[in-house]
Motif scaffolding. Structure first.
Motif, mmCIF file in Angstrom:
data_model
loop_
_atom_site.group_PDB
_atom_site.id
_atom_site.type_symbol
_atom_site.label_atom_id
_atom_site.label_comp_id
_atom_site.label_asym_id
_atom_site.label_seq_id
_atom_site.Cartn_x
_atom_site.Cartn_y
_atom_site.Cartn_z
ATOM 1 N N THR A 21 -9.669 3.067 -3.200
ATOM 2 C CA THR A 21 -8.329 2.948 -2.606
ATOM 3 C C THR A 21 -7.891 4.288 -2.037
ATOM 4 N N LEU A 22 -8.160 5.357 -2.770
ATOM 5 C CA LEU A 22 -7.814 6.688 -2.293
ATOM 6 C C LEU A 22 -8.547 6.980 -0.981
ATOM 7 N N TYR A 23 -9.835 6.692 -0.921
ATOM 8 C CA TYR A 23 -10.606 6.936 0.294
ATOM 9 C C TYR A 23 -10.164 6.017 1.426
ATOM 10 N N ASN A 24 -9.817 4.776 1.114
ATOM 11 C CA ASN A 24 -9.319 3.868 2.145
ATOM 12 C C ASN A 24 -8.012 4.389 2.729
ATOM 13 N N GLU A 25 -7.190 4.969 1.887
ATOM 14 C CA GLU A 25 -5.874 5.438 2.330
ATOM 15 C C GLU A 25 -5.943 6.740 3.114
ATOM 16 N N PHE A 26 -6.770 7.683 2.671
ATOM 17 C CA PHE A 26 -6.763 9.022 3.263
ATOM 18 C C PHE A 26 -8.067 9.428 3.938
ATOM 19 N N GLY A 27 -9.130 8.695 3.732
ATOM 20 C CA GLY A 27 -10.391 9.022 4.365
ATOM 21 C C GLY A 27 -11.211 10.065 3.630
ATOM 22 N N GLY A 28 -10.593 10.863 2.798
ATOM 23 C CA GLY A 28 -11.291 11.908 2.056
ATOM 24 C C GLY A 28 -10.308 12.967 1.598
ATOM 25 N N LYS A 29 -10.839 14.029 1.032
ATOM 26 C CA LYS A 29 -9.988 15.074 0.477
ATOM 27 C C LYS A 29 -9.193 15.795 1.565
ATOM 28 N N MET A 32 0.806 -1.206 0.000
ATOM 29 C CA MET A 32 0.000 0.000 0.000
ATOM 30 C C MET A 32 0.846 1.266 0.000
ATOM 31 N N ALA A 33 2.107 1.158 0.445
ATOM 32 C CA ALA A 33 2.963 2.345 0.480
ATOM 33 C C ALA A 33 3.165 2.908 -0.919
ATOM 34 N N ALA A 34 3.290 2.024 -1.914
ATOM 35 C CA ALA A 34 3.477 2.492 -3.290
ATOM 36 C C ALA A 34 2.236 3.236 -3.775
ATOM 37 N N ALA A 35 1.057 2.712 -3.442
ATOM 38 C CA ALA A 35 -0.183 3.386 -3.839
ATOM 39 C C ALA A 35 -0.289 4.743 -3.153
ATOM 40 N N ARG A 36 0.088 4.808 -1.880
ATOM 41 C CA ARG A 36 0.037 6.076 -1.139
ATOM 42 C C ARG A 36 0.940 7.116 -1.800
ATOM 43 N N GLU A 37 2.174 6.736 -2.113
ATOM 44 C CA GLU A 37 3.093 7.673 -2.751
ATOM 45 C C GLU A 37 2.603 8.089 -4.135
ATOM 46 N N SER A 38 2.045 7.150 -4.883
ATOM 47 C CA SER A 38 1.500 7.485 -6.207
ATOM 48 C C SER A 38 0.348 8.474 -6.088
ATOM 49 N N LEU A 39 -0.496 8.265 -5.095
ATOM 50 C CA LEU A 39 -1.617 9.181 -4.874
ATOM 51 C C LEU A 39 -1.122 10.573 -4.473
ATOM 52 N N LEU A 40 -0.120 10.625 -3.606
ATOM 53 C CA LEU A 40 0.428 11.922 -3.208
ATOM 54 C C LEU A 40 1.116 12.614 -4.383
#
Length: 197
Positions: A39-47, A1-9
């Motif tokens: 996945t974005l919402y799971n990772e950050f909860g929202g905007k 999930m760390a890769a997805a988090r960095e990609s999203l950021l």
């Protein structure tokens, strides 16, 4: 999930570079990162959570640069000058770093996160973001730690802390009003007492 988090950021940062934060859409960020919106919402909860993480990454990146400058070659004075030059350069290159250091948040940027944020169930809460005075204190304290040797007398440590804070504050003044001839190093040589180092 760390890769997805960095990609999203990365995707959120790229979107912010193109348009104001209120116009950044979560679905576009997810698509640019190659993940689902869920996945974005799971990772950050929202905007708001995404904004908080984006600002946190900017703060962490700035402080990592401070550490690199303090660990660099040269004497104490050169390393402290490198911190000042990094501060001005980082603020010029990154609007989030500039806002973190100055407290001046424009409508283009995510609103500065206040208070605790709702956290997705699988994530730990993040510590609060540093304010501009917090950042000055953090950088000053890291510089004092890096530049003082074992057995440094308390009076010398106090004087070193004053010099380090003066240099950090001079660097911050260069964020809003770039220095003239001689650059930041010249300004520091003129204003800060070298004897403390």
């Amino acid at each position: 999930m760390a890769a997805a988090r960095e990609s999203l950021l990365d995707a959120a940062g790229a979107a912010l570079a193109r348009r104001p934060w209120p116009a950044v859409r979560m679905v576009e960020v997810a698509a640019a990162a190659g993940v689902s919106r869920q996945t974005l919402y799971n990772e950050f909860g929202g905007k708001d959570g995404l904004a908080r993480a984006l600002v946190r990454r900017a703060a962490d990146g700035y402080l990592a640069g401070v550490e690199r400058a303090l660990a660099g070659n040269g004497g104490d004075w050169e390393r402290l000058t490198a911190v000042a030059e990094w501060t001005a350069a980082a603020a010029q290159e990154d609007a989030l770093v500039r806002a973190l250091l100055t407290g001046c948040w424009s409508e283009r940027l995510p609103a500065p996160p206040r208070g605790p944020a709702p956290v997705p169930a699988q994530r730990r809460p993040e510590p609060p973001l540093p304010s501009p005075p917090d950042l000055v204190r953090i950088v000053r304290d890291r510089a004092v730690t890096a530049l003082s040797g074992p057995g440094t007398a308390p009076a010398a440590t106090v004087e070193l802390a004053r010099s380090c804070e003066l240099v950090v504050r001079l660097a911050l003044s260069c964020v809003t009003a770039p220095p003239g001839e001689g650059g930041i190093a010249g300004l520091i040589r003129t204003a800060a007492p070298r004897t403390a180092l």
